[in-house]
Design a protein around this motif. Structure first.
Motif, short mmCIF file in Angstrom:
data_model
loop_
_atom_site.label_atom_id
_atom_site.label_comp_id
_atom_site.label_asym_id
_atom_site.label_seq_id
_atom_site.Cartn_x
_atom_site.Cartn_y
_atom_site.Cartn_z
N SER A 78 0.83 -1.21 0.00
CA SER A 78 0.00 0.00 0.00
C SER A 78 0.86 1.26 0.00
O SER A 78 0.55 2.23 -0.69
CB SER A 78 -0.92 0.02 1.22
N SER B 58 1.00 3.98 -3.01
CA SER B 58 0.70 5.39 -2.76
C SER B 58 1.81 6.29 -3.29
O SER B 58 1.54 7.34 -3.86
CB SER B 58 0.46 5.64 -1.27
N ARG C 98 1.40 8.97 -6.33
CA ARG C 98 1.70 10.38 -6.10
C ARG C 98 2.67 10.92 -7.13
O ARG C 98 2.62 12.10 -7.47
CB ARG C 98 2.27 10.60 -4.69
N TYR D 238 -3.25 9.39 1.04
CA TYR D 238 -3.57 8.18 0.29
C TYR D 238 -3.27 6.93 1.10
O TYR D 238 -4.06 5.98 1.11
CB TYR D 238 -2.80 8.13 -1.04
N TYR D 239 -2.15 6.91 1.79
CA TYR D 239 -1.80 5.75 2.61
C TYR D 239 -2.86 5.53 3.69
O TYR D 239 -3.33 4.40 3.89
CB TYR D 239 -0.42 5.94 3.25
N GLU E 228 -6.02 4.20 2.08
CA GLU E 228 -5.85 2.79 1.71
C GLU E 228 -5.98 1.88 2.93
O GLU E 228 -6.61 0.82 2.86
CB GLU E 228 -4.47 2.63 1.07
#
Length: 92
Positions: free
Chosen positions: A23, A27, A31, A67-68, A71
């Motif tokens: 993950s 990410s 990015r 985002y991390y 996720e």
């Protein structure tokens, strides 16, 4: 070949589930694509390359973290809860 087996161990978890490391790498790669897009759009809007790169460099850090976290929340939200006791039906 040694790195291949290490990478499989690092990125594998349960079938159909992403590991934390996978993950994180997903990410980061996303990015990179997103930041290039932001820089291009910022350059088109401002006409200044330095300003566009400045905007892109600030947003890359914040969006990797966002985002991390996004996720991980989705991974936990869709996880099967096997630790919960089964519901027992009582006959009377």
């Amino acid at each position: 070949m040694i790195l291949d087996s290490f990478a499989k161990k690092l990125f594998s978890s349960k079938p159909g589930k992403d590991s934390n490391a996978k993950s994180l790498l997903k990410s980061i790669s996303w990015r990179i694509v997103g930041t290039i897009d932001t820089i291009v759009i910022s350059y088109i809007v401002t006409g200044q390359l330095v300003m566009a790169v400045s905007i892109g460099s600030v947003e890359v850090v914040s969006k990797i973290l966002l985002y991390y976290l996004h996720e991980r929340v989705w991974e936990n939200a869709t996880k099967e809860k096997s630790n919960e006791p089964a519901t027992e039906l009582v006959r009377s």
